[in-house]
Enzyme design. Structure first.
Site, mmCIF file in Angstrom:
data_model
loop_
_atom_site.group_PDB
_atom_site.id
_atom_site.type_symbol
_atom_site.label_atom_id
_atom_site.label_comp_id
_atom_site.label_asym_id
_atom_site.label_seq_id
_atom_site.Cartn_x
_atom_site.Cartn_y
_atom_site.Cartn_z
ATOM 1 N N ASP A 13 0.697 -1.253 -0.003
ATOM 2 C CA ASP A 13 0.108 -0.081 -0.046
ATOM 3 C C ASP A 13 0.741 1.343 0.043
ATOM 4 O O ASP A 13 2.052 1.375 0.475
ATOM 5 C CB ASP A 13 -1.012 -0.087 1.225
ATOM 6 C CG ASP A 13 -2.077 0.642 1.019
ATOM 7 O OD1 ASP A 13 -2.389 1.151 -0.125
ATOM 8 O OD2 ASP A 13 -3.058 1.062 1.895
ATOM 9 N N GLY A 14 0.364 2.237 -0.442
ATOM 10 C CA GLY A 14 0.853 3.639 -0.419
ATOM 11 C C GLY A 14 1.448 4.118 -1.760
ATOM 12 O O GLY A 14 2.096 4.931 -1.924
ATOM 13 N N GLY A 16 -0.135 5.589 -4.331
ATOM 14 C CA GLY A 16 -0.468 6.805 -4.599
ATOM 15 C C GLY A 16 -0.206 7.773 -3.738
ATOM 16 O O GLY A 16 0.454 9.139 -4.513
ATOM 17 N N ARG A 17 0.150 7.714 -2.726
ATOM 18 C CA ARG A 17 0.516 8.611 -1.742
ATOM 19 C C ARG A 17 1.916 8.901 -1.867
ATOM 20 O O ARG A 17 2.582 10.175 -1.984
ATOM 21 C CB ARG A 17 0.236 8.434 -0.126
ATOM 22 C CG ARG A 17 -1.054 8.597 0.286
ATOM 23 C CD ARG A 17 -1.504 7.673 1.588
ATOM 24 N NE ARG A 17 -1.675 6.447 1.228
ATOM 25 C CZ ARG A 17 -1.317 5.548 2.266
ATOM 26 N NH1 ARG A 17 -1.247 5.999 3.632
ATOM 27 N NH2 ARG A 17 -1.499 4.426 2.112
ATOM 28 N N ASN A 61 -10.707 -2.845 -5.235
ATOM 29 C CA ASN A 61 -10.115 -1.658 -6.077
ATOM 30 C C ASN A 61 -10.719 -1.687 -7.579
ATOM 31 O O ASN A 61 -10.940 -0.411 -8.255
ATOM 32 C CB ASN A 61 -8.548 -2.135 -6.279
ATOM 33 C CG ASN A 61 -7.685 -1.994 -5.046
ATOM 34 O OD1 ASN A 61 -6.619 -2.799 -4.973
ATOM 35 N ND2 ASN A 61 -8.045 -1.047 -4.244
ATOM 36 N N ARG A 171 2.445 -5.002 5.932
ATOM 37 C CA ARG A 171 1.562 -4.016 5.390
ATOM 38 C C ARG A 171 2.276 -2.558 5.209
ATOM 39 O O ARG A 171 2.791 -2.225 6.381
ATOM 40 C CB ARG A 171 0.202 -3.891 5.875
ATOM 41 C CG ARG A 171 -0.586 -2.900 5.343
ATOM 42 C CD ARG A 171 -1.858 -2.715 5.822
ATOM 43 N NE ARG A 171 -2.777 -1.685 4.644
ATOM 44 C CZ ARG A 171 -3.891 -1.989 4.295
ATOM 45 N NH1 ARG A 171 -4.519 -3.252 4.423
ATOM 46 N NH2 ARG A 171 -4.309 -1.163 3.395
ATOM 47 N N ARG A 181 -4.932 -2.881 8.888
ATOM 48 C CA ARG A 181 -6.025 -3.912 8.764
ATOM 49 C C ARG A 181 -5.279 -4.715 7.409
ATOM 50 O O ARG A 181 -4.484 -4.511 6.802
ATOM 51 C CB ARG A 181 -7.250 -3.074 8.084
ATOM 52 C CG ARG A 181 -6.850 -2.046 6.816
ATOM 53 C CD ARG A 181 -8.084 -1.326 6.509
ATOM 54 N NE ARG A 181 -7.440 -0.252 5.785
ATOM 55 C CZ ARG A 181 -6.600 0.863 5.932
ATOM 56 N NH1 ARG A 181 -6.271 1.304 7.068
ATOM 57 N NH2 ARG A 181 -6.308 1.798 4.962
ATOM 58 N N SER A 183 -7.731 -5.537 4.768
ATOM 59 C CA SER A 183 -8.147 -5.234 3.576
ATOM 60 C C SER A 183 -8.518 -6.432 2.461
ATOM 61 O O SER A 183 -8.138 -6.605 1.290
ATOM 62 C CB SER A 183 -7.425 -4.161 2.636
ATOM 63 O OG SER A 183 -6.969 -2.929 3.320
ATOM 64 N N GLU A 194 1.894 -13.624 11.790
ATOM 65 C CA GLU A 194 2.335 -12.309 12.441
ATOM 66 C C GLU A 194 1.973 -11.070 11.403
ATOM 67 O O GLU A 194 2.453 -11.230 10.108
ATOM 68 C CB GLU A 194 3.840 -12.396 12.650
ATOM 69 C CG GLU A 194 4.164 -13.599 13.652
ATOM 70 C CD GLU A 194 3.606 -13.748 14.973
ATOM 71 O OE1 GLU A 194 3.607 -12.660 15.532
ATOM 72 O OE2 GLU A 194 3.503 -14.623 15.324
HETATM 73 C C1 IPE Z 1 -5.157 -2.857 -0.193
HETATM 74 O O1 IPE Z 1 -4.918 -1.529 -0.421
HETATM 75 C C2 IPE Z 1 -5.182 -3.434 -1.588
HETATM 76 C C3 IPE Z 1 -3.928 -3.435 -2.414
HETATM 77 C C4 IPE Z 1 -2.703 -3.152 -1.666
HETATM 78 C C5 IPE Z 1 -3.656 -4.272 -3.348
HETATM 79 P P1 IPE Z 1 -5.981 -0.248 -0.495
HETATM 80 O O2 IPE Z 1 -5.491 0.972 -0.495
HETATM 81 O O3 IPE Z 1 -7.021 -0.908 -1.578
HETATM 82 O O4 IPE Z 1 -6.974 -0.930 1.024
HETATM 83 P P2 IPE Z 1 -7.557 0.349 1.853
HETATM 84 O O5 IPE Z 1 -8.877 0.920 0.775
HETATM 85 O O6 IPE Z 1 -6.714 1.088 2.532
HETATM 86 O O7 IPE Z 1 -8.183 -0.511 3.007
HETATM 87 C C1 IPE Z 2 -1.892 0.439 -3.392
HETATM 88 O O1 IPE Z 2 -1.718 1.583 -3.626
HETATM 89 C C2 IPE Z 2 -1.796 -0.224 -4.761
HETATM 90 C C3 IPE Z 2 -3.309 -0.655 -5.260
HETATM 91 C C4 IPE Z 2 -4.384 -0.579 -4.376
HETATM 92 C C5 IPE Z 2 -3.467 -0.775 -6.693
HETATM 93 P P1 IPE Z 2 -2.696 2.594 -3.324
HETATM 94 O O2 IPE Z 2 -3.259 3.032 -4.873
HETATM 95 O O3 IPE Z 2 -3.835 2.254 -2.559
HETATM 96 O O4 IPE Z 2 -1.983 3.892 -2.648
HETATM 97 P P2 IPE Z 2 -2.517 4.966 -1.828
HETATM 98 O O5 IPE Z 2 -3.079 3.792 -0.617
HETATM 99 O O6 IPE Z 2 -3.696 5.709 -2.256
HETATM 100 O O7 IPE Z 2 -1.209 5.706 -1.477
HETATM 101 MG MG MG Z 3 -4.083 2.238 -0.547
#
Ligand code: IPE
Ligand code: IPE
Ligand code: MG
Length: 237
Positions: A13-14, A16-17, A61, A171, A181, A183, A194
């Site tokens: 995750d992360g 996008g940010r 997603n 995570r 979480r 997800s 763990e």
């Molecule tokens: C979880 O990330 C799914 C993947 C990393 C592929 P999300 O960004 O979709 O999860 P939430 O919405 O923060 O729970």
């Molecule tokens: C996780 O990164 C990858 C996918 C869910 C495809 P995000 O796209 O959820 O990135 P953030 O959480 O918005 O930073």
């Molecule tokens: Mg995300």
């Protein structure tokens, strides 16, 4: 020293940010994130990890993100899978997919099938990509298949049937690591995993960060519901 986890799952995750922090577009974060998988995969295998499962795209997603972001992701998957066969065969790593791939464009499904077959004999480790994946959906599909086959053991029909249980889930991109979480990631397989969470965004999660997670795992005491040693000073009832 305790042994390294056999099966590690990563909720990547992360992306996008990470991009937004740099004034870039979200899809640029996904590109950086996809590149990072290779680094962590080869490093993990070199440490003794046998199976690495990475969560690349959830069913939620697909349902809930804007079309533009999804199209970028689909193009990225297609392009990455184009290179995967040669690279993974060179490293003797097999590739597997978890999820309901029918929710993806047909050209990605075909490429996924092709790489799965072409790498199926490799025996140095397994990379599993969870895409169009949901843990609840995986269980539901398995139950339906078991019912259709008059079987009372649905676990035989899970996408990850031949994988060991998850030992460690990492995570990334967790704002406050004291609260995290899954997800919808590998709900059945994570029973005694763990869970390590870190604020580091996935594209920045390098081999050093991975080593920290492995170190934390080795320090953890896994009891699987048992009592490891009876306390001698306990008088009982
Ligand atoms: C979880 O990330 C799914 C993947 C990393 C592929 P999300 O960004 O979709 O999860 P939430 O919405 O923060 O729970
Ligand atoms: C996780 O990164 C990858 C996918 C869910 C495809 P995000 O796209 O959820 O990135 P953030 O959480 O918005 O930073
Ligand atoms: Mg995300």
């Amino acid at each position: 020293m305790k042994s390294v986890p056999k099966h590690v799952g990563i909720i990547m995750d992360g992306n996008g940010r990470w991009a937004e922090q740099r004034g870039k577009q979200r899809w640029q974060g996904h590109i950086a994130g996809a590149e990072n998988i290779d680094n962590i995969l080869y490093h993990a295998i070199s440490l003794g990890v046998e199976t690495l499962t990475v969560y690349a795209l959830s069913l939620d997603n697909i349902e809930k993100r804007f079309d533009e972001e999804k199209q970028h992701l689909f193009r990225l998957f297609y392009s990455k899978l184009g290179y995967a066969k040669k690279k993974l065969n060179k490293e003797h790593i097999r590739l597997r997919f978890l999820g309901d791939l029918t929710k993806l464009p047909i050209h990605i499904q075909e490429r996924a099938d092709d790489v799965t077959l072409a790498t199926s004999e490799n025996n140095k480790g397994t990379l599993a990509i969870a895409m169009a994946y949901g843990g609840q959906n995986e269980i539901k599909r398995a139950v339906e298949k078991a019912y259709a086959n008059s079987s009372d053991d649905f676990t035989k029909y899970l996408d990850s049937i031949d994988f060991p249980p998850l030992d460690l889930i990492i995570r990334t991109g967790v704002q406050d690591p004291t609260i995290t979480r899954l997800s919808d990631f590998m709900l059945w397989q994570s029973a005694y995993a763990e869970i390590y969470s870190t604020p580091v965004y996935w594209p920045d999660f390098d081999c050093e960060e991975f080593n920290i997670a492995i170190h934390k795992f080795k320090e953890s005491e896994r009891k699987f519901g048992a009592v490891l040693a009876q306390r001698k000073d306990w008088g009982g009832f």
